[in-house]
Design a protein around this motif. Structure first.
Motif, PDB file in Angstrom:
ATOM      1  N   GLU A   1      -9.781 -29.627  16.466  1.00 21.71           N
ATOM      2  CA  GLU A   1      -9.055 -30.146  15.299  1.00 21.71           C
ATOM      3  C   GLU A   1      -7.985 -31.149  15.716  1.00 21.71           C
ATOM      4  OE1 GLU A   1      -7.560 -26.845  13.046  1.00 21.71           O
ATOM      5  OE2 GLU A   1      -9.566 -26.054  12.688  1.00 21.71           O
ATOM      6  N   LEU A   2      -7.270 -30.871  16.779  1.00 24.74           N
ATOM      7  CA  LEU A   2      -6.251 -31.799  17.246  1.00 24.74           C
ATOM      8  C   LEU A   2      -6.895 -33.087  17.763  1.00 24.74           C
ATOM      9  CD1 LEU A   2      -3.248 -32.347  17.787  1.00 24.74           C
ATOM     10  CD2 LEU A   2      -3.559 -31.290  20.029  1.00 24.74           C
ATOM     11  N   SER A   3      -8.029 -32.965  18.429  1.00 23.53           N
ATOM     12  CA  SER A   3      -8.671 -34.143  19.018  1.00 23.53           C
ATOM     13  C   SER A   3      -9.185 -35.129  17.975  1.00 23.53           C
ATOM     14  CB  SER A   3      -9.819 -33.734  19.944  1.00 23.53           C
ATOM     15  OG  SER A   3     -10.964 -33.346  19.213  1.00 23.53           O
ATOM     16  N   VAL A   4      -9.495 -34.674  16.777  1.00 19.00           N
ATOM     17  CA  VAL A   4     -10.060 -35.578  15.766  1.00 19.00           C
ATOM     18  C   VAL A   4      -9.012 -36.190  14.841  1.00 19.00           C
ATOM     19  CG1 VAL A   4     -12.325 -34.464  15.793  1.00 19.00           C
ATOM     20  CG2 VAL A   4     -10.623 -33.727  14.123  1.00 19.00           C
ATOM     21  N   ILE A   5      -7.765 -35.847  15.032  1.00 21.01           N
ATOM     22  CA  ILE A   5      -6.723 -36.413  14.174  1.00 21.01           C
ATOM     23  C   ILE A   5      -6.596 -37.914  14.389  1.00 21.01           C
ATOM     24  CG2 ILE A   5      -4.232 -36.474  13.752  1.00 21.01           C
ATOM     25  CD1 ILE A   5      -4.205 -33.494  14.021  1.00 21.01           C
ATOM     26  N   GLY A   6      -6.808 -38.374  15.578  1.00 19.64           N
ATOM     27  CA  GLY A   6      -6.659 -39.807  15.819  1.00 19.64           C
ATOM     28  C   GLY A   6      -6.818 -40.142  17.272  1.00 19.64           C
ATOM     29  N   ASN A   7      -5.936 -40.944  17.765  1.00 18.31           N
ATOM     30  CA  ASN A   7      -6.010 -41.496  19.107  1.00 18.31           C
ATOM     31  C   ASN A   7      -5.460 -40.505  20.133  1.00 18.31           C
ATOM     32  OD1 ASN A   7      -6.585 -43.464  20.947  1.00 18.31           O
ATOM     33  ND2 ASN A   7      -4.838 -44.755  20.439  1.00 18.31           N
ATOM     34  N   THR A   8      -6.101 -39.344  20.216  1.00 13.72           N
ATOM     35  CA  THR A   8      -5.617 -38.239  21.048  1.00 13.72           C
ATOM     36  C   THR A   8      -6.731 -37.717  21.945  1.00 13.72           C
ATOM     37  OG1 THR A   8      -4.112 -37.573  19.284  1.00 13.72           O
ATOM     38  CG2 THR A   8      -4.564 -35.938  20.960  1.00 13.72           C
ATOM     39  N   GLN A   9      -6.367 -37.379  23.159  1.00 17.52           N
ATOM     40  CA  GLN A   9      -7.289 -36.744  24.088  1.00 17.52           C
ATOM     41  C   GLN A   9      -6.740 -35.349  24.396  1.00 17.52           C
ATOM     42  OE1 GLN A   9     -10.298 -38.217  25.490  1.00 17.52           O
ATOM     43  NE2 GLN A   9      -9.858 -39.461  23.682  1.00 17.52           N
ATOM     44  N   VAL A  10      -7.631 -34.367  24.509  1.00 12.39           N
ATOM     45  CA  VAL A  10      -7.213 -32.973  24.670  1.00 12.39           C
ATOM     46  C   VAL A  10      -8.043 -32.304  25.765  1.00 12.39           C
ATOM     47  CG1 VAL A  10      -7.017 -30.724  23.516  1.00 12.39           C
ATOM     48  CG2 VAL A  10      -6.610 -32.828  22.209  1.00 12.39           C
ATOM     49  N   LEU A  11      -7.362 -31.488  26.571  1.00 13.01           N
ATOM     50  CA  LEU A  11      -8.031 -30.613  27.526  1.00 13.01           C
ATOM     51  C   LEU A  11      -7.395 -29.238  27.397  1.00 13.01           C
ATOM     52  CD1 LEU A  11      -9.787 -30.037  30.170  1.00 13.01           C
ATOM     53  CD2 LEU A  11      -7.657 -30.428  31.381  1.00 13.01           C
ATOM     54  N   VAL A  12      -8.221 -28.232  27.198  1.00 13.25           N
ATOM     55  CA  VAL A  12      -7.761 -26.844  27.210  1.00 13.25           C
ATOM     56  C   VAL A  12      -8.697 -26.074  28.130  1.00 13.25           C
ATOM     57  CG1 VAL A  12      -7.471 -24.725  25.865  1.00 13.25           C
ATOM     58  CG2 VAL A  12      -6.812 -26.918  24.868  1.00 13.25           C
ATOM     59  N   PHE A  13      -8.115 -25.370  29.093  1.00 16.88           N
ATOM     60  CA  PHE A  13      -8.896 -24.563  30.027  1.00 16.88           C
ATOM     61  C   PHE A  13      -8.181 -23.229  30.174  1.00 16.88           C
ATOM     62  CE2 PHE A  13     -10.186 -22.885  34.108  1.00 16.88           C
ATOM     63  CZ  PHE A  13     -11.543 -23.178  34.154  1.00 16.88           C
ATOM     64  N   VAL A  14      -8.894 -22.151  29.929  1.00 13.01           N
ATOM     65  CA  VAL A  14      -8.344 -20.813  30.135  1.00 13.01           C
ATOM     66  C   VAL A  14      -9.331 -20.006  30.955  1.00 13.01           C
ATOM     67  CG1 VAL A  14      -6.800 -20.688  28.129  1.00 13.01           C
ATOM     68  CG2 VAL A  14      -9.186 -20.099  27.851  1.00 13.01           C
ATOM     69  N   HIS A  15      -8.793 -19.180  31.851  1.00 15.89           N
ATOM     70  CA  HIS A  15      -9.620 -18.343  32.714  1.00 15.89           C
ATOM     71  C   HIS A  15      -9.080 -16.922  32.663  1.00 15.89           C
ATOM     72  CE1 HIS A  15     -12.321 -17.423  36.044  1.00 15.89           C
ATOM     73  NE2 HIS A  15     -11.338 -16.682  36.528  1.00 15.89           N
ATOM     74  N   HIS A  16      -9.937 -15.998  32.288  1.00 15.40           N
ATOM     75  CA  HIS A  16      -9.569 -14.584  32.179  1.00 15.40           C
ATOM     76  C   HIS A  16      -9.802 -13.903  33.518  1.00 15.40           C
ATOM     77  CE1 HIS A  16     -10.206 -10.321  31.072  1.00 15.40           C
ATOM     78  NE2 HIS A  16      -9.240 -10.575  30.215  1.00 15.40           N
ATOM     79  N   ASP A  17      -8.921 -12.974  33.856  1.00 17.19           N
ATOM     80  CA  ASP A  17      -9.043 -12.257  35.124  1.00 17.19           C
ATOM     81  C   ASP A  17     -10.392 -11.551  35.271  1.00 17.19           C
ATOM     82  OD1 ASP A  17      -6.555 -13.130  35.802  1.00 17.19           O
ATOM     83  OD2 ASP A  17      -5.552 -11.213  35.559  1.00 17.19           O
TER      84      ASP A  17
END
Length: 171
Positions: free
Chosen positions: A26-42
């Motif tokens: 949702e944040l990435s499609v607002i406009g001129n924005t690039q997003v990276l989210v990475f999560v790693h569970h133990d």
């Protein structure tokens, strides 16, 4: 054998990761924005969302090595079959003459804040290691959140070099 608490944390992680990936999109499609989210569970599970400019962080040899070194410091490995999502940024027709988007579009500010809070919450509640990078090309602002284990991605010389390759000058 996993304890009940470990199973609960893994279940909670799996439940929260889809919401997290949805928020990143949702944040990435607002406009001129690039997003990276990475999560790693133990428990060994990972989840990643990134737009095209941040793709080298998760697909290049140097990016993979950097992330793996972060996980190695905590004795985890990134499974070869872990999936990630890469999307091309979908622009709303904004350009460099657009005023500061945070002033012009309160939705951006709200969604950015929600995403960063969610990564922080998932990291704390689910015993995960998290990284979020948000590049707003309209303002030139790079916002990041990372747990201590992912600090090298944003703060080491190798990480800074990799991010410079990812972040392109926009006209």
């Amino acid at each position: 054998m996993a304890t009940t608490n470990e199973q609960r944390l893994e279940f909670e992680f799996m439940e929260k990761k889809s919401n997290l990936m949805s928020m990143a999109y949702e944040l990435s499609v607002i406009g001129n924005t690039q997003v990276l989210v990475f999560v790693h569970h133990d428990g060994g599970k990972s989840a990643c969302f990134c737009t095209i400019d941040f793709q080298p962080v998760v697909t290049s040899d140097s990016g993979k090595q950097l992330i793996q070194s972060c996980l190695d410091n905590n004795k985890f490995t990134l499974s070869e079959n872990e999936g990630y999502t890469i999307v091309n940024n979908i622009s709303n027709g904004t350009n460099s003459s657009t005023p500061n988007r945070e002033e012009a579009n309160p939705e951006f500010t709200e969604k950015k804040s929600q995403l960063l809070s969610e990564v922080e919450e998932v990291s704390a509640i689910c015993n995960t290691h998290g990284l979020a990078l948000i590049m707003n090309y309209d303002t030139g602002e790079l916002t990041s959140f990372f747990t201590k284990s992912f600090e090298p991605v944003a703060a080491s010389e190798a990480g800074k070099k990799l991010l410079k390759l990812c972040i392109k000058e926009k006209n």
